[in-house]
Design a protein around this motif. Structure first.
Motif, PDB file in Angstrom:
ATOM      1  N   SER A   1       0.739  -1.199  -0.058  1.00 18.54           N
ATOM      2  CA  SER A   1       0.097   0.070  -0.060  1.00 18.54           C
ATOM      3  C   SER A   1       0.917   1.058   0.100  1.00 18.54           C
ATOM      4  CB  SER A   1      -0.971   0.006   1.445  1.00 18.54           C
ATOM      5  OG  SER A   1       0.025  -0.055   2.415  1.00 18.54           O
ATOM      6  N   THR A   2       2.203   1.038   0.248  1.00 15.70           N
ATOM      7  CA  THR A   2       2.758   2.263   0.093  1.00 15.70           C
ATOM      8  C   THR A   2       3.656   2.701  -0.854  1.00 15.70           C
ATOM      9  OG1 THR A   2       4.833   0.891   0.696  1.00 15.70           O
ATOM     10  CG2 THR A   2       3.788   1.784   2.686  1.00 15.70           C
ATOM     11  N   TYR A   3       3.393   2.016  -2.161  1.00 19.16           N
ATOM     12  CA  TYR A   3       3.706   2.025  -3.658  1.00 19.16           C
ATOM     13  C   TYR A   3       2.711   3.076  -3.991  1.00 19.16           C
ATOM     14  CZ  TYR A   3       7.255  -1.548  -3.043  1.00 19.16           C
ATOM     15  OH  TYR A   3       8.110  -2.379  -2.989  1.00 19.16           O
ATOM     16  N   ARG A   4       3.249   4.296  -3.783  1.00 19.54           N
ATOM     17  CA  ARG A   4       2.215   5.617  -4.327  1.00 19.54           C
ATOM     18  C   ARG A   4       2.776   6.422  -5.337  1.00 19.54           C
ATOM     19  NH1 ARG A   4       1.811   9.795  -0.392  1.00 19.54           N
ATOM     20  NH2 ARG A   4       3.167   9.360   1.311  1.00 19.54           N
ATOM     21  N   SER A   5       2.001   6.922  -6.372  1.00 19.32           N
ATOM     22  CA  SER A   5       2.623   7.679  -7.295  1.00 19.32           C
ATOM     23  C   SER A   5       2.563   9.214  -6.746  1.00 19.32           C
ATOM     24  CB  SER A   5       1.862   7.802  -8.659  1.00 19.32           C
ATOM     25  OG  SER A   5       2.291   8.631  -9.522  1.00 19.32           O
ATOM     26  N   ARG A   6       3.641   9.841  -6.761  1.00 19.80           N
ATOM     27  CA  ARG A   6       3.815  11.190  -6.146  1.00 19.80           C
ATOM     28  C   ARG A   6       3.779  12.406  -7.131  1.00 19.80           C
ATOM     29  NH1 ARG A   6       3.200  12.383  -0.778  1.00 19.80           N
ATOM     30  NH2 ARG A   6       4.793  13.999  -1.102  1.00 19.80           N
ATOM     31  N   ILE A   7       3.690  11.995  -8.390  1.00 19.38           N
ATOM     32  CA  ILE A   7       3.867  12.903  -9.608  1.00 19.38           C
ATOM     33  C   ILE A   7       2.841  12.453 -10.668  1.00 19.38           C
ATOM     34  CG2 ILE A   7       5.103  14.102 -11.427  1.00 19.38           C
ATOM     35  CD1 ILE A   7       7.529  13.775  -9.488  1.00 19.38           C
ATOM     36  N   PRO A   8       1.700  13.123 -11.147  1.00 17.58           N
ATOM     37  CA  PRO A   8       0.847  12.594 -11.965  1.00 17.58           C
ATOM     38  C   PRO A   8       1.695  12.053 -13.278  1.00 17.58           C
ATOM     39  CG  PRO A   8       0.026  14.559 -11.232  1.00 17.58           C
ATOM     40  CD  PRO A   8       1.765  14.485 -10.639  1.00 17.58           C
TER      41      PRO A   8
ATOM     42  N   GLY B   1     -12.770  24.948  -9.577  1.00 16.35           N
ATOM     43  CA  GLY B   1     -13.054  26.058 -10.532  1.00 16.35           C
ATOM     44  C   GLY B   1     -11.688  26.837 -10.904  1.00 16.35           C
ATOM     45  N   ASP B   2     -11.849  27.308 -11.839  1.00 11.75           N
ATOM     46  CA  ASP B   2     -10.630  28.214 -12.450  1.00 11.75           C
ATOM     47  C   ASP B   2     -10.300  29.331 -11.671  1.00 11.75           C
ATOM     48  OD1 ASP B   2     -11.504  27.783 -16.028  1.00 11.75           O
ATOM     49  OD2 ASP B   2     -10.735  26.399 -14.454  1.00 11.75           O
TER      50      ASP B   2
ATOM     51  N   ASP C   1      -8.313  18.929 -17.660  1.00 15.03           N
ATOM     52  CA  ASP C   1      -6.964  19.105 -17.280  1.00 15.03           C
ATOM     53  C   ASP C   1      -6.465  17.722 -16.749  1.00 15.03           C
ATOM     54  OD1 ASP C   1      -6.984  21.536 -17.682  1.00 15.03           O
ATOM     55  OD2 ASP C   1      -6.856  22.368 -15.661  1.00 15.03           O
ATOM     56  N   PHE C   2      -7.237  16.848 -16.321  1.00 13.59           N
ATOM     57  CA  PHE C   2      -6.763  15.558 -15.914  1.00 13.59           C
ATOM     58  C   PHE C   2      -6.297  14.905 -17.327  1.00 13.59           C
ATOM     59  CE2 PHE C   2     -10.167  15.579 -12.423  1.00 13.59           C
ATOM     60  CZ  PHE C   2      -9.161  16.575 -11.732  1.00 13.59           C
ATOM     61  N   TYR C   3      -6.772  15.032 -18.199  1.00 10.32           N
ATOM     62  CA  TYR C   3      -6.280  14.279 -19.546  1.00 10.32           C
ATOM     63  C   TYR C   3      -5.216  14.949 -20.470  1.00 10.32           C
ATOM     64  CZ  TYR C   3     -10.393  11.491 -17.876  1.00 10.32           C
ATOM     65  OH  TYR C   3     -11.186  10.902 -17.176  1.00 10.32           O
ATOM     66  N   ALA C   4      -5.103  16.010 -20.143  1.00 10.11           N
ATOM     67  CA  ALA C   4      -4.503  17.052 -20.955  1.00 10.11           C
ATOM     68  C   ALA C   4      -2.807  16.726 -20.886  1.00 10.11           C
ATOM     69  CB  ALA C   4      -4.807  18.567 -20.851  1.00 10.11           C
TER      70      ALA C   4
ATOM     71  N   VAL D   1      -2.805  25.232 -19.585  1.00  5.79           N
ATOM     72  CA  VAL D   1      -3.256  26.204 -20.400  1.00  5.79           C
ATOM     73  C   VAL D   1      -2.224  27.525 -19.851  1.00  5.79           C
ATOM     74  CG1 VAL D   1      -5.285  27.975 -20.466  1.00  5.79           C
ATOM     75  CG2 VAL D   1      -5.501  25.495 -20.648  1.00  5.79           C
ATOM     76  N   CYS D   2      -1.794  28.410 -20.602  1.00  2.13           N
ATOM     77  CA  CYS D   2      -1.147  29.578 -20.158  1.00  2.13           C
ATOM     78  C   CYS D   2      -1.668  30.429 -19.190  1.00  2.13           C
ATOM     79  CB  CYS D   2      -0.398  30.307 -21.311  1.00  2.13           C
ATOM     80  SG  CYS D   2       0.735  31.766 -21.042  1.00  2.13           S
ATOM     81  N   GLY D   3      -1.300  30.806 -18.156  1.00  2.00           N
ATOM     82  CA  GLY D   3      -1.927  31.805 -17.078  1.00  2.00           C
ATOM     83  C   GLY D   3      -2.973  31.148 -16.039  1.00  2.00           C
ATOM     84  N   ARG D   4      -2.928  30.012 -16.178  1.00  2.00           N
ATOM     85  CA  ARG D   4      -3.980  29.198 -15.170  1.00  2.00           C
ATOM     86  C   ARG D   4      -3.435  28.005 -14.758  1.00  2.00           C
ATOM     87  NH1 ARG D   4      -7.526  25.195 -15.786  1.00  2.00           N
ATOM     88  NH2 ARG D   4      -7.230  24.788 -17.845  1.00  2.00           N
ATOM     89  N   ARG D   5      -3.817  27.814 -13.346  1.00  3.28           N
ATOM     90  CA  ARG D   5      -3.293  26.400 -12.649  1.00  3.28           C
ATOM     91  C   ARG D   5      -3.665  25.417 -13.389  1.00  3.28           C
ATOM     92  NH1 ARG D   5      -5.371  29.605  -8.579  1.00  3.28           N
ATOM     93  NH2 ARG D   5      -3.930  30.558  -6.864  1.00  3.28           N
ATOM     94  N   LYS D   6      -2.928  24.373 -13.579  1.00  7.50           N
ATOM     95  CA  LYS D   6      -3.301  23.043 -14.197  1.00  7.50           C
ATOM     96  C   LYS D   6      -3.744  22.009 -12.803  1.00  7.50           C
ATOM     97  CE  LYS D   6      -1.502  19.534 -17.465  1.00  7.50           C
ATOM     98  NZ  LYS D   6      -2.123  18.680 -16.690  1.00  7.50           N
ATOM     99  N   ARG D   7      -4.693  21.283 -13.062  1.00  8.26           N
ATOM    100  CA  ARG D   7      -5.262  20.408 -11.868  1.00  8.26           C
ATOM    101  C   ARG D   7      -4.849  18.998 -12.397  1.00  8.26           C
ATOM    102  NH1 ARG D   7     -11.059  23.428 -12.793  1.00  8.26           N
ATOM    103  NH2 ARG D   7      -9.943  23.478 -14.649  1.00  8.26           N
TER     104      ARG D   7
END
Length: 1011
Positions: free
Chosen positions: A27-34, A56-57, A82-85, A89-95
């Protein structure tokens, strides 16, 4: 007693691993970076985000600590693009969506998760601030819709000099009926190709690169790269073809007015070079200027069409009647409806070969896919509409010109029936309208009429200069479209780095990423072909290259459909895979019907580039249909294997090799590869226990095997100890019939210094393999197999694979004329004989002589030798040297017996005769590695046999390249594990040659029957 628990966190490649005490928690094998699913690459560390609550944006970022969450709150995020891209997007947080571990782990396991981080327009990590949020995004480059970017561009590229100068002549040769067949057949090919292109273009986001991008991302880099290169070259040469067509028209107009610069050929060259230079300036000025020029050309062509249609309605003047134009007449239509073949080109396929290049412009819009607003909508809609309107225009022009103009006319105003001497001998349709062209028809001297005059459309037109302007617009627009397409395709090819020495031309400039260097290269190629100044020389190979591209586009659509990959989900549904396949075959046939030698050149270039790409194996992964097809084939073959029972004739040693990290035991890998390469399955197994650094090096291990040219799989498992991990590999490795049946491992040379538990676990691995009906092989060399760690047999120590890649083991060298000594002392089913035979099939072992040693009595040496020789001959192994060992059962030397007793003394169980005997037996059961006097006495004969065998090996096989000997088997409950390990030690010690202990699973692997 307080137990201190050691917790380690290893951060590498986005993987965090937790080790608690001696046990491993999966259970400790977990991804830290998408991680992106599409390309398999880990996103940069600055985009890391653990717990967050941002939907929200404009919503602020909230770090959801466990102590502030109620049971109504959840970390689950709603669906978001954003989860699949792959890009932000420039100037906006990526989720990023939360990881699975974050959703189900205990809150106290990660009490202080890192804050959500924002990406700046430069792609660098930084804290969010008002200044950064108020930064204006970079200006958007010029983008086109489906009308302006695709339909008009394709129509301009389809319309060309053939429309104005050759379509009337084709109508005269083939007749209106067959001309329509030629047009419709060409349109069917281009239409089906357009449908295939639309399907591919709507199966995901399309970037720049056009045709190359579509084919390469569908079929893979092998075919995609070759087609991309020749398609870019064909477009560059097409610039020269259209420019030469324009120059010829200009030269004809100049000659009609008595203007000559040098001569016809040189005038074409001069005008062509000047024209292509001007087009280069327009194209390099940017897509906006190029698009405006295309609109201008489109308007000119529309005006010329209008002038032509109006001209067919206006009553014919005497001058036009003398040239064969009589306006719409039913008799002329009926006469021109049937074919009238003339000249060498007078055949259906001859006319088809001349007309078809006029339909090869449907990819002009797809070639600038990177400059379209929405390629998935623009490419299908614009391409299909362009095919429809251009096909309609070809049909209308062929029908109208065939209804208005006769085939032959003299152009002389005096050739009327009133001035003719005999009205009864008048020949031709024009006789009904008061004109007699009999003399020129009989003498083949007519210079007008649609069979003789290429400028018939200009003659029919209401204003002839508008047709000339239309020719200029059609040729220049086609040349400009090709001059834009070639650099765009070539730039994308350069950026993919499939071929050497072309990366220099991939650099882009400006907001549109203009390929200025590729523009200059296309210009140079075009100028070189313009200097030829002959259309008939350069046109055939261009048509074949375009047809080759159409063939592969249709095959790409068919191949992607037939593989049934879940990733093939085009939003454009109006296509059929069988029509695509039929069109691909038609394109292939037409290539040879047009010009066979040009078709051979095209396929030669494709095969040459294909061979280079297959040899180099570029490190790209585009999820092509070839990969999906490989999966389908492998899956179907594995399933079909399950439907057939195993047969001894098809037995192959499928090896599970306990290498740990493969680069740590290269000798073991190299030996097994010798008898499994291109023959059977090889799988390198790695058991990860208390040192987990190798987990993050999985890709490097696979890369090491690939660079060493070892065809093997790599599999690691996480287990609490070595034996349980190997048990997992033994039971879980493989698929169906494609599963290991032989276990190979190195000999545990440090068992004297290791704990008895470790030695017992090592022997337990062999026993587990026997329980699961595996054959077992143990390799021992003079040097240690484990080159990464000097003391532990199965340690996962970080190593440098690059440094170990160049290390040459004794099994990589040519063995020369040494011997492979096989001691076939016990019949295990034939595995002891089969492995040496497979080795001799390799070049480095081919010169080795195989000697087979068997046991026997002095009195029956010849009989025993003849018996074994007969058996080996039936097996067709090609071994001719058999020796009988009569002294096998002699008593070993006392000194060696004494060494054996000293070896066992430290593992003997001390028993006090005064105490009850049950206490000693109970301890032996609890700790089965201990040896009692009863065990030694019970197994004395077998122990002496192993000592004696070692003496024989030292006498007979000192110079052998490899010693293969049947491995003894210790009976469970009778032979303690330490004693059995001592047997293996005694059998293989103090030998300069490598020793391979082999024990099959007592089932036949050799047969002398043919069924």
């Amino acid at each position: 007693m307080q137990i201190h628990t050691k917790i380690e966190y290893l951060f590498a490649f986005g993987m965090e691993v937790q080790v608690i005490g001696d046990s491993i928690h999966l259970s400790t094998y977990r991804s830290r970076i998408p991680q992106s699913v599409t390309n398999g690459k880990t996103t940069p560390a600055e985009y890391e985000s653990d717990f967050y609550h941002l939907y929200g944006d404009t919503s602020p970022v909230v770090s959801c600590a466990p102590d502030i969450q109620s049971h109504y709150e959840t970390l689950d995020a709603p669906p978001n693009s954003d989860f699949y891209a792959n890009t932000e997007v420039c100037g906006r947080r990526k989720r990023f969506r939360p990881s699975l571990y974050q959703l189900y782990a205990k809150p106290e396991d990660d009490p202080q998760p890192p804050m959500y981080q924002e990406t700046t327009p430069d792609g660098m990590e930084g804290e969010s601030s008002e200044d950064e949020e108020q930064k204006e995004p970079l200006p958007e480059p010029t983008r086109f819709g489906w009308v302006h970017g695709v339909m008009i561009r394709c129509m301009l590229n389809i319309w060309g000099v053939i429309l104005y100068l050759r379509l009337p002549w084709i109508t005269a040769q083939a007749g209106i009926g067959l001309t329509w067949v030629i047009i419709l057949l060409s349109s069917c090919i281009t239409g089906i190709t357009g449908l295939s292109t639309s399907a591919i273009a709507t199966n995901g986001k399309v970037k720049g690169g056009g045709t190359y991008f579509l084919i390469s991302r569908s079929l893979g880099p092998e075919l995609g790269g070759s087609i991309g290169l020749i398609f870019a070259f064909a477009n560059a040469v097409a610039v020269a073809m259209h420019t030469v067509g324009f120059a010829e028209t200009v030269v004809d107009v100049m000659h009609e007015n008595g203007a000559v610069m040098v001569n016809r050929i040189n005038d074409i060259r001069i005008i062509g070079v000047i024209t292509v230079t001007c087009l280069l300036g327009v194209s390099m000025a940017g897509m906006a200027w190029e698009s405006k020029a295309q609109v201008l050309f489109f308007l000119v062509i529309m005006v010329s069409f209008t002038s032509y249609i109006v001209g067919t309605i206006i009553p014919a003047s005497p001058q036009k009647q003398a040239k064969g134009f009589f306006s719409y007449k039913a008799d002329i239509f009926a006469k021109n409806f049937v074919p009238d073949w003339r000249g060498q080109e007078g055949s259906f396929f001859g006319m088809f070969s001349i007309f078809f290049p006029s339909a090869t412009g449907i990819l002009a819009g797809a070639n600038i896919s990177g400059d379209l607003k929405d390629p998935t909508v623009a490419i299908p809609r614009g391409t299909l509409m362009a095919i429809f309107w251009t096909t309609l225009s070809y049909l209308i022009i062929s029908a109208t010109i065939g209804s208005c103009v006769v085939r032959d006319a003299s152009g002389l105003l005096n050739d009327t029936l009133f001035s003719s001497s005999s009205n009864k001998n008048c020949v031709g349709t024009a006789c009904q309208y008061g004109w007699d062209f009999t003399d020129c028809i009989n003498n083949n001297t007519c210079i007008f009429g649609i069979s003789n005059y290429y400028q018939s459309m200009s003659m029919v037109s209401a204003f002839a200069p508008l047709i000339t302007a239309g020719i200029f617009g059609a040729t220049l627009s086609s040349a400009l479209a090709c001059l834009v397409s070639a650099p765009k395709v070539f730039q994308c090819l350069c950026k993919d780095k499939l071929y050497p020495l072309i990366g220099f031309f991939g650099k882009g400039y400006g907001k549109n990423d203009e390929a200025l260097r590729s523009y200059l290269l296309a210009f140079v190629i075009a100028v070189c072909f313009i200097l030829i100044a002959e259309l008939n020389t350069i046109a055939p190979i261009i048509s074949n290259f375009f047809l080759c591209s159409y063939c592969l586009i249709n095959f790409s659509c068919f191949h992607a459909s037939i593989t049934n990959s879940p990733g093939w989900r085009p939003s454009f549904r109006f296509y059929n895979k069988w029509l695509s396949l039929l069109c691909a075959v038609c394109c292939l046939v037409i290539m040879f019907l047009l010009t066979w030698w040009a078709a051979l050149i095209a396929f030669g270039v494709v095969l040459l580039l294909l061979g280079y790409t297959l040899y180099k194996r570029p490190a790209v992964n585009w999820g092509s249909s070839v990969q999906a097809s490989s999966y389908n084939i492998a899956l179907n073959q594995c399933i079909s294997l399950n439907q057939v029972e195993d047969h001894v004739k098809n037995y192959r040693p499928q090896c599970l090799v306990l290498t740990g990290p493969p680069s740590s035991r290269p000798a073991l890998v190299d030996l097994v590869s010798c008898f499994t390469k291109n023959l059977s399955l090889m799988m390198c197994g790695h058991v990860v226990t208390n040192d987990l650094s190798a987990l993050v090096q999985s890709e490097s291990h696979i890369s090491w095997l690939k660079q060493r040219k070892v065809k093997s799989f790599y599999k690691h498992v996480v287990a609490a100890d070595l034996r349980s991990g190997v048990n997992m590999l033994l039971q879980g490795s493989g698929l169906g019939r494609m599963r290991p049946n032989v276990l190979l491992m190195g000999f545990k040379t440090d068992w004297h210094n290791a704990s008895p538990q470790a030695a017992h676990s090592y022997i337990g691995i062999l026993q587990d393999a026997f329980d699961l009906q595996y054959g077992v092989c143990v390799l021992r060399t003079r040097e240690r197999l484990d080159v990464s760690h000097p003391y532990q047999s199965y340690a996962a120590v970080p190593i440098d694979p690059e440094a170990q890649l160049s290390q040459t083991t004794l099994f990589q060298k040519k063995q020369g004329k040494k011997t492979i000594d096989v001691y076939w002392l016990s019949d295990d089913g034939g595995l002891t004989l089969l492995l040496p035979y497979l080795l001799t099939r390799r070049k480095r072992w081919a010169k080795c002589k195989v000697r087979v040693f068997v046991g026997g009595d002095n009195s029956k040496n010849n009989e025993r030798r003849q018996e074994v020789m007969t058996l080996i001959k039936k097996f067709r192994l090609g071994f001719h040297d058999v020796e009988v060992l009569p002294d096998l059962f002699h008593k070993p030397q006392p000194g060696n017996i004494h060494q054996f007793e000293n070896m066992m003394s430290s593992f003997k169980l001390d028993t006090n005769p005064k105490t009850e005997s049950d206490s000693g037996s109970s301890r032996a059961q609890e700790e089965p590695w201990w040896i009692t006097d009863q065990d030694l006495e019970r197994n004395r004969a077998k122990s002496f046999r192993q000592i004696r065998l070692n003496e024989i090996l030292q006498d007979y096989s000192r110079e052998a390249a490899l010693i293969v000997i049947t491995m003894p088997v210790g009976r469970r409950g009778v032979c303690p594990s330490i004693l059995y390990l001592a047997w293996l030690e005694l059998l293989s010690r103090d030998l300069s040659s490598p020793v391979l202990l082999v024990r099959g699973n007592q089932e036949n692997v050799l047969t002398f029957y043919c069924q």
